[in-house]
Motif scaffolding. Structure first.
Motif: not given
Length: 524
Positions: A196-201, A222-229, A178-183
């Protein structure tokens, strides 16, 4: 789950807090506190419904619209880091061709509205959803760039109905956070406060829309990935009823037959009235029948509300969110609902959705590469040599635990899920909605989600139950950060949640650019 175990799990979050908080503070303090430039081009403030009409009637050129959005993307992306790969040149050429076609009167205005309702409108897409010719890594690091060979069905439908795709946007690795980051692409920032985070995914997608650099976009949930962000950046997001939108053409993917029961693609938008427009264009024509443009008499809708699941595992909602929820509930004369089985929401999600097989760094490897083992990957991670994020490294452990829940326990939870579903359907019927918190607080600092892992159960319980949900923006908290709530209905009644979202927007106000929030709140 017993009361004692619930409390143990809840208090375990405080242990994580001790570890996570210092790192979060360190990371956030390193981020320059930049503000987004103000929106200067008024084309960026026009809802899609109106903008499409203006393009069809030649009141504005499609090329000018696309140029305005491209320029805004170029302005804000250095601050937000939301775009993975763009197709700006191709988008401009498509816009010019659309202008030529309209000028040649290739179709009547009515035919354009009916056959290509998105004609000339800019669209952005979550990078985990296939867009032909663009990156489709879902945040993973590969030796060879992974390019989508074809459009996902939802993207095909968008193009078919006239949308002009601008770019693909950032996600956490394999959408597992639920945090948008990757390497691969780095960390995406929140347009209202870059610390602050915009959430994820769907965080990159939401950040770009919330910054006024995208009109609307496609995400997955699948677990809020549209609604939380959507909540974290002050916009609107809709998780459709199962099978309304095609779940395939997505990375990661699952072969489990139950996958579409829980996982879906869907729309995000700055303006509530644009959600039905986009959803109607991208939904599966052979899917469930929806009446997205049906007139709704709000006075005939039965409103219910809840403030939490009473499980003892999630935190209490903040005073600002509570006040906002009660304000909306009082306006619609909502009655407080009593659904005791909601306390099992987290357990149900863990027993039904988590054990399903889907692509991970251990099951899907690059051609010519040896399969990874969890033990070696954990060793690489703790020694700083892993190219994956923590959630991707530990996903096999999570799946192992949930797959090995005792069979008797699974049977019990399945029965509880069926009974909870029956209670929800009885409560909602075909003319009712539930107002429910999206998340206990506004956007948290980067990486703080790791000591708030129980709180997204506010969101994912509705995936487990297969209910349509719309995240609705309701205002701002004391930190001048967006807050919101979820509107839930029975399967197939997406039009009701979308209509209520539009009604709430009219009454309580909608999206406001970050640089205008303080002035707006002062005037109120």
């Amino acid at each position: 789950m017993s009361f004692i175990i619930r409390k143990i799990m809840r208090y375990s979050m405080y242990v994580f807090y001790i570890v996570v908080k210092p790192y979060s503070m360190y990371f956030c303090n390193k981020i320059p506190n930049k503000k987004l430039p103000p929106i200067k081009n008024e084309l960026l403030r026009i809802p899609g419904v109106k903008l499409a009409e203006m393009i069809r009637n030649q009141n504005v050129k499609c090329e000018d619209v696309i140029k305005a959005y491209i320029n805004r993307c170029l302005e804000v992306n250095p601050v937000l880091n939301a775009i993975v790969e763009d197709r700006f040149d191709d988008a401009l050429e498509e816009a010019r061709e659309i202008d030529r076609q309209i000028q040649s009167a290739f179709k009547t205005i009515d035919d354009m509205k009916k056959e290509t309702p998105l004609l000339g409108l800019p669209l952005t897409v979550k990078e985990s959803i296939q867009v032909q010719g663009l990156s489709n890594t879902a945040g993973r690091c590969y030796k060879k760039k992974q390019i989508a060979k074809e459009d996902a069905p939802i993207v095909k439908n968008a193009r078919k109905h006239g949308a002009v795709i601008l770019c693909v946007t950032n996600t956490p690795e394999l959408c597992l956070c639920w945090e948008t980051y990757n390497k691969n692409s780095g960390t995406t920032k929140n347009p209202y406060d870059v610390r602050r985070t915009p959430g994820g995914s769907s965080g990159g997608e939401a950040a770009l829309i919330g910054a006024g650099a995208s009109l609307f976009g496609l995400g997955s949930d699948v677990a809020g990935s549209i609604r939380l962000p959507a909540m974290f950046v002050g916009i609107y997001g809709h998780k459709p009823s199962p099978y309304v939108c095609c779940p395939y053409g997505h990375n990661p993917q699952s072969d489990d037959k139950r996958w579409p029961d829980y996982f879906t693609t869907g729309p995000l938008a700055r303006y509530a009235e644009d959600l039905p427009l986009l959803l109607n264009a991208v939904r599966e024509q052979n899917g469930p029948s929806l009446q997205l443009f049906k007139e709704i008499d709000v006075k005939k809708i039965r409103f219910h509300f809840m403030t939490d699941d009473h499980s003892g595992m999630t935190r209490n909602i903040s005073p600002c969110i509570r006040e906002s929820l009660f304000k909306v509930a009082n306006h619609f004369n909502a009655r407080e609902a009593n659904i005791p089985l909601m306390i099992w929401g987290f357990d149900i999600c863990m027993s039904t959705m988590m054990p399903m097989p889907f692509d991970t760094i251990y099951t899907k490897t690059e051609e010519g590469q040896k399969p990874k083992t969890e033990a070696m990957e954990i060793l690489r991670y703790v020694t700083g040599r892993s190219q994956s994020t923590l959630t991707s490294v530990l996903i096999s452990t999570f799946q192992f635990v949930t797959k090995n829940i005792p069979k008797a326990r699974k049977r019990k939870l399945e029965k509880i899920k069926e009974k909870l579903s029956e209670e929800m359907l009885k409560l909602l019927g075909d003319d009712g909605v539930l107002l429910y918190p999206t998340f206990p607080t506004s956007a948290n600092n980067h990486f703080e989600i790791f000591h708030k892992l129980m709180d997204p159960s506010f969101l994912m319980v509705f995936n487990a139950l297969g209910l349509p949900v719309t995240q609705v923006h309701t205002g701002f908290d004391k930190h001048k950060l967006p807050i919101g709530l979820q509107v839930v209905a029975s399967p197939g009644n997406d039009h009701i949640t979308l209509a209520i979202a539009n009604e709430i927007q009219k009454i309580f106000g909608g999206w406001i650019p970050a640089d205008e929030v303080e002035a707006k709140l002062s005037n109120n």
